[in-house]
Design an enzyme around this catalytic site. Structure first.
Site, PDB file in Angstrom:
ATOM      1  N   MET A 258       1.192  -1.264   0.224  1.00  0.00           N
ATOM      2  CA  MET A 258       0.273  -0.056  -0.047  1.00  0.00           C
ATOM      3  C   MET A 258       1.140   1.431  -0.195  1.00  0.00           C
ATOM      4  SD  MET A 258      -1.053   0.145   3.863  1.00  0.00           S
ATOM      5  CE  MET A 258      -1.884   1.947   3.190  1.00  0.00           C
ATOM      6  N   CYS A 259       0.094   2.477  -0.337  1.00  0.00           N
ATOM      7  CA  CYS A 259       1.507   3.871   0.112  1.00  0.00           C
ATOM      8  C   CYS A 259       0.021   4.968   0.491  1.00  0.00           C
ATOM      9  CB  CYS A 259       1.781   3.651  -1.198  1.00  0.00           C
ATOM     10  SG  CYS A 259       0.117   4.023  -3.025  1.00  0.00           S
ATOM     11  N   GLY A 260      -0.005   6.304  -0.288  1.00  0.00           N
ATOM     12  CA  GLY A 260      -0.803   7.320  -0.114  1.00  0.00           C
ATOM     13  C   GLY A 260      -2.156   6.819  -1.180  1.00  0.00           C
ATOM     14  N   TRP A 287      -3.898   4.349   2.008  1.00  0.00           N
ATOM     15  CA  TRP A 287      -3.686   5.330   3.000  1.00  0.00           C
ATOM     16  C   TRP A 287      -5.094   6.255   3.014  1.00  0.00           C
ATOM     17  CZ3 TRP A 287      -2.824   4.972   7.705  1.00  0.00           C
ATOM     18  CH2 TRP A 287      -3.242   6.248   8.721  1.00  0.00           C
TER      19      TRP A 287
END
Length: 304
Positions: A258-260, A287
């Site tokens: 995952m990330c932003g 996120w």
């Protein structure tokens, strides 16, 4: 298993020269974080591109019904987007971005989701330029030089590749997230730990409880933003980064990246698959979705 292959600039140029039966189409998918105030589409038209490239806009070919940025498109949206660019099912697509490796992995992954048979990720544009390979710097008026096609993907692998929010919240609330999965977050460590603001001011920083940081910048070459070429080098790099951060990734467990907003998460997904990890999926909402949908007590700050 990765839905696309890495290709060096040299191998890409050789592929263009030797392929006689199919088109080899460069796909520019440059995208910038909104806080940078840069226009990737204008750059494509007015600055430079690999000759005969098309521009794939991840903010256009997306799930238009979702409130979250550039989520995986449905089949109809994808087919219309590919047709508008004049792409065909038998084209060999070589995806790149002008940053190096930033948004291109996201684009290559999206195209691979719809089972396009020949997708490559150029590793990478900075090395391509450094080697002196051809660039087109003429002014363009369109994002593709090809006539509109009738692209028809018949299936999406999203159900196998994408982890929905409902699964993530269930794993966290049950306490099973670390016992059953590796969850790795590609954002910078200060964002992960809630020490600096997110680029989108409406979103608090922090992380999903049970996740570990794997900042994407630390697994790419600091100068060129290229991935290590061999699987062994990539595995060593990941091992060094995770040990420095105080944890290890268990290769026997499936991994969720995952990330932003689901862009740089595909960078670490690419890295893990390149290193030999077999079961790596993407939490597409990442996120942004987690922070906006979850209760405040499910926004972690400290490393546990």
């Amino acid at each position: 298993m990765s839905l696309y292959k890495l290709i060096t600039p040299k191998k890409f140029v050789e592929l263009v020269a030797k392929e006689t039966t199919r088109r080899v189409v460069p796909v520019d998918s440059t995208w910038y974080m909104p806080n940078l105030n840069k226009d990737a589409k204008a750059e494509f038209l007015n600055v430079e591109r690999i000759p005969h490239a098309v521009y794939f806009d991840i903010d256009e070919i997306k799930d238009t019904k979702s409130p979250y940025p550039h989520m995986v498109p449905d089949l109809d949206t994808f087919n219309k987007g590919m047709s508008k660019l004049g792409l065909k099912e038998n084209d060999i697509l070589v995806v790149y971005d002008r940053i190096g490796n930033f948004s291109a992995p996201r684009c290559a992954w999206t195209i691979g989701l719809f089972e396009h048979p020949n997708v490559y990720l150029l590793n990478n544009f900075n090395l391509y330029k450094e080697a002196g390979y051809p660039l087109d710097t003429s002014k363009k008026e369109n994002f593709s030089e090809y006539s509109t096609s009738d692209y028809k993907a018949g299936y999406s692998l999203g159900i196998d590749e994408v982890v929905p929010y409902e699964n993530m919240i269930s794993l966290v609330q049950s306490g099973d997230i670390r016992s059953k999965y590796n969850v790795v977050d590609a954002r910078a460590l200060d964002r992960f730990e809630g020490k600096v603001p997110e680029p989108r001011p409406e979103i608090p920083s922090g992380h999903v409880p049970g996740a570990n940081p794997l900042p994407f910048n630390e697994i790419l070459n600091q100068k060129t933003k290229a991935f290590p070429e061999s699987a062994e080098e990539m595995a060593t790099c990941i091992d060094q980064v995770t040990k420095k951060l105080g944890y290890t990734i268990d290769p026997k467990k499936p991994t969720i990246a995952m990330c932003g907003t689901g862009v740089t998460g595909t960078i670490i997904k690419t890295a893990l698959e390149h290193a030999g990890f077999k079961m790596v999926r993407l939490y597409d909402g990442s996120w942004t979705e987690w922070a906006l949908r979850s209760n405040p007590e499910l926004i972690a700050k400290n490393r546990d």
